[in-house]
Design an enzyme around this catalytic site. Sequence first.
Site, PDB file in Angstrom:
ATOM      1  N   ASN A  92       9.324  -5.592 -17.425  1.00 49.09           N
ATOM      2  CA  ASN A  92       8.023  -5.775 -16.773  1.00 49.09           C
ATOM      3  C   ASN A  92       7.538  -4.414 -16.267  1.00 49.09           C
ATOM      4  O   ASN A  92       8.196  -3.777 -15.450  1.00 49.09           O
ATOM      5  CB  ASN A  92       8.180  -6.767 -15.607  1.00 49.09           C
ATOM      6  CG  ASN A  92       6.858  -7.021 -14.895  1.00 49.09           C
ATOM      7  OD1 ASN A  92       6.125  -6.086 -14.608  1.00 49.09           O
ATOM      8  ND2 ASN A  92       6.572  -8.266 -14.598  1.00 49.09           N
ATOM      9  N   HIS A 140       4.582  -2.197 -12.395  1.00 45.36           N
ATOM     10  CA  HIS A 140       4.582  -1.177 -11.337  1.00 45.36           C
ATOM     11  C   HIS A 140       4.285   0.225 -11.840  1.00 45.36           C
ATOM     12  O   HIS A 140       4.025   1.120 -11.039  1.00 45.36           O
ATOM     13  CB  HIS A 140       5.861  -1.253 -10.524  1.00 45.36           C
ATOM     14  CG  HIS A 140       5.882  -2.497  -9.688  1.00 45.36           C
ATOM     15  ND1 HIS A 140       4.729  -3.006  -9.132  1.00 45.36           N
ATOM     16  CD2 HIS A 140       6.875  -3.353  -9.343  1.00 45.36           C
ATOM     17  CE1 HIS A 140       5.014  -4.114  -8.481  1.00 45.36           C
ATOM     18  NE2 HIS A 140       6.313  -4.352  -8.606  1.00 45.36           N
ATOM     19  N   HIS A 191       1.889  -8.847 -15.893  1.00 47.27           N
ATOM     20  CA  HIS A 191       1.207  -9.916 -15.163  1.00 47.27           C
ATOM     21  C   HIS A 191      -0.222  -9.450 -14.907  1.00 47.27           C
ATOM     22  O   HIS A 191      -0.451  -8.518 -14.138  1.00 47.27           O
ATOM     23  CB  HIS A 191       1.948 -10.162 -13.836  1.00 47.27           C
ATOM     24  CG  HIS A 191       1.411 -11.306 -13.052  1.00 47.27           C
ATOM     25  ND1 HIS A 191       1.999 -11.748 -11.887  1.00 47.27           N
ATOM     26  CD2 HIS A 191       0.355 -12.132 -13.252  1.00 47.27           C
ATOM     27  CE1 HIS A 191       1.326 -12.778 -11.407  1.00 47.27           C
ATOM     28  NE2 HIS A 191       0.311 -13.023 -12.212  1.00 47.27           N
ATOM     29  N   ARG A 201      -3.000 -10.054 -13.002  1.00 49.10           N
ATOM     30  CA  ARG A 201      -3.324 -10.834 -11.804  1.00 49.10           C
ATOM     31  C   ARG A 201      -4.827 -10.973 -11.646  1.00 49.10           C
ATOM     32  O   ARG A 201      -5.598 -10.113 -12.080  1.00 49.10           O
ATOM     33  CB  ARG A 201      -2.751 -10.153 -10.557  1.00 49.10           C
ATOM     34  CG  ARG A 201      -1.235 -10.116 -10.506  1.00 49.10           C
ATOM     35  CD  ARG A 201      -0.787  -9.546  -9.174  1.00 49.10           C
ATOM     36  NE  ARG A 201      -1.120 -10.433  -8.102  1.00 49.10           N
ATOM     37  CZ  ARG A 201      -0.259 -11.296  -7.551  1.00 49.10           C
ATOM     38  NH1 ARG A 201       0.987 -11.345  -7.934  1.00 49.10           N
ATOM     39  NH2 ARG A 201      -0.655 -12.105  -6.596  1.00 49.10           N
ATOM     40  N   ARG A 230      -4.701  -5.992  -9.399  1.00 53.30           N
ATOM     41  CA  ARG A 230      -4.190  -4.934  -8.523  1.00 53.30           C
ATOM     42  C   ARG A 230      -3.348  -3.895  -9.262  1.00 53.30           C
ATOM     43  O   ARG A 230      -3.196  -2.787  -8.805  1.00 53.30           O
ATOM     44  CB  ARG A 230      -3.405  -5.519  -7.349  1.00 53.30           C
ATOM     45  CG  ARG A 230      -2.072  -6.110  -7.743  1.00 53.30           C
ATOM     46  CD  ARG A 230      -1.256  -6.424  -6.514  1.00 53.30           C
ATOM     47  NE  ARG A 230      -1.762  -7.590  -5.803  1.00 53.30           N
ATOM     48  CZ  ARG A 230      -0.971  -8.443  -5.153  1.00 53.30           C
ATOM     49  NH1 ARG A 230       0.329  -8.255  -5.125  1.00 53.30           N
ATOM     50  NH2 ARG A 230      -1.468  -9.488  -4.544  1.00 53.30           N
ATOM     51  N   GLU A 261       2.308 -12.777 -18.291  1.00 52.78           N
ATOM     52  CA  GLU A 261       2.446 -13.685 -17.144  1.00 52.78           C
ATOM     53  C   GLU A 261       1.048 -13.967 -16.633  1.00 52.78           C
ATOM     54  O   GLU A 261       0.243 -13.042 -16.466  1.00 52.78           O
ATOM     55  CB  GLU A 261       3.253 -13.013 -16.027  1.00 52.78           C
ATOM     56  CG  GLU A 261       4.709 -12.819 -16.358  1.00 52.78           C
ATOM     57  CD  GLU A 261       5.425 -12.061 -15.251  1.00 52.78           C
ATOM     58  OE1 GLU A 261       4.803 -11.710 -14.231  1.00 52.78           O
ATOM     59  OE2 GLU A 261       6.612 -11.799 -15.425  1.00 52.78           O
ATOM     60  N   THR A 308       5.052 -12.569  -6.981  1.00 52.52           N
ATOM     61  CA  THR A 308       5.073 -14.018  -7.171  1.00 52.52           C
ATOM     62  C   THR A 308       6.080 -14.649  -6.206  1.00 52.52           C
ATOM     63  O   THR A 308       7.242 -14.251  -6.166  1.00 52.52           O
ATOM     64  CB  THR A 308       5.479 -14.340  -8.623  1.00 52.52           C
ATOM     65  OG1 THR A 308       4.731 -13.497  -9.483  1.00 52.52           O
ATOM     66  CG2 THR A 308       5.206 -15.790  -8.953  1.00 52.52           C
ATOM     67  N   GLU A 333      11.146 -20.246 -17.442  1.00 51.31           N
ATOM     68  CA  GLU A 333      11.799 -19.064 -16.879  1.00 51.31           C
ATOM     69  C   GLU A 333      12.273 -19.469 -15.492  1.00 51.31           C
ATOM     70  O   GLU A 333      11.455 -19.841 -14.638  1.00 51.31           O
ATOM     71  CB  GLU A 333      10.833 -17.876 -16.810  1.00 51.31           C
ATOM     72  CG  GLU A 333      11.518 -16.648 -16.201  1.00 51.31           C
ATOM     73  CD  GLU A 333      10.713 -15.360 -16.332  1.00 51.31           C
ATOM     74  OE1 GLU A 333      10.148 -15.118 -17.425  1.00 51.31           O
ATOM     75  OE2 GLU A 333      10.661 -14.614 -15.348  1.00 51.31           O
ATOM     76  N   HIS A 388      13.034 -12.376 -11.816  1.00 56.00           N
ATOM     77  CA  HIS A 388      12.513 -12.100 -10.473  1.00 56.00           C
ATOM     78  C   HIS A 388      13.613 -11.618  -9.530  1.00 56.00           C
ATOM     79  O   HIS A 388      14.560 -12.350  -9.266  1.00 56.00           O
ATOM     80  CB  HIS A 388      11.799 -13.292  -9.828  1.00 56.00           C
ATOM     81  CG  HIS A 388      10.698 -12.826  -8.908  1.00 56.00           C
ATOM     82  ND1 HIS A 388      10.945 -12.340  -7.665  1.00 56.00           N
ATOM     83  CD2 HIS A 388       9.363 -12.702  -9.111  1.00 56.00           C
ATOM     84  CE1 HIS A 388       9.801 -11.956  -7.120  1.00 56.00           C
ATOM     85  NE2 HIS A 388       8.826 -12.163  -7.977  1.00 56.00           N
ATOM     86  N   GLY A 435      11.561  -6.154 -13.747  1.00 56.39           N
ATOM     87  CA  GLY A 435      10.549  -5.125 -13.552  1.00 56.39           C
ATOM     88  C   GLY A 435      10.876  -4.135 -12.457  1.00 56.39           C
ATOM     89  O   GLY A 435      11.267  -2.997 -12.719  1.00 56.39           O
TER      90      GLY A 435
END
Length: 239
Positions: free
Chosen positions: A6, A9, A42, A44, A48, A69, A100, A150, A189, A211
Amino acid sequence: MRLGVNIDHVATVRQARRADVPDPLEAALLAEKAGANGITVHLREDRRHIQERDVERLRQRIATKLNLEMAVTPAMVAYAEKLRPDDACFVPEKREELTTEGGLDVIAHRARVKDAVARLQGRGIHASLFIDPDPTQIEAARETGARGIEIHTGSYCNAGGVAREKELRAIVDAASFAQRLGLEVHGGHGLDYENVCPIARISEIVELNIGHSIIARAVIVGIEQAVREMKELLAKARG
Ligand code: PXP
């Protein structure tokens, strides 16, 4: 075991300056070179970190699979139908959260999730549902027709000692139950270099999406080279 990296970031750092670098696509290509089996992002609602342009460039350029995602919203479903990622993972999304929090409540949103799964899978996109290791949610996930789930590993990662053992047990049981129902099982996660091994030993889990810990480690292991390159440049500029 497949590893989906992931790269959200990388975009978080870029967006902190609204700059062009670091480029998530460049990070994705290097992750693939290092053996990543897929790239996860992801998109979002508040945009962001990852932007639509990032997802579109990744779609065109990566050689492995793209796992998007996404929230179960009409706008995101329409976007995914058009973009056609290889995989889509439905996640709950709240604007104010840092990341999340908790799995998707498939029972509470059964009809909406089922419709979204049907729309994406009708376009050849493999849908999975990000859920807590809870048998009732797993049963509901199966009823939506999604190819897989997942399992949210966050509670396991945040727990210590006996509580962590209990969380691990719940994930082991959930993975086995889901596989018996015919679901493909992924996990993710909060996984890091310290806590990943017990999860990686669960044979029913065929893919992990990781990630934060990988990007955090990349910053640390990459800093020496980055500083050295700048020092060399400064020295060269002075002749
Ligand atoms: N899987 C899902 C569904 C997620 O939402 C996230 C975070 O975006 C991850 C995996 C990766 O989590 P982490 O960044 O803590 O490794």
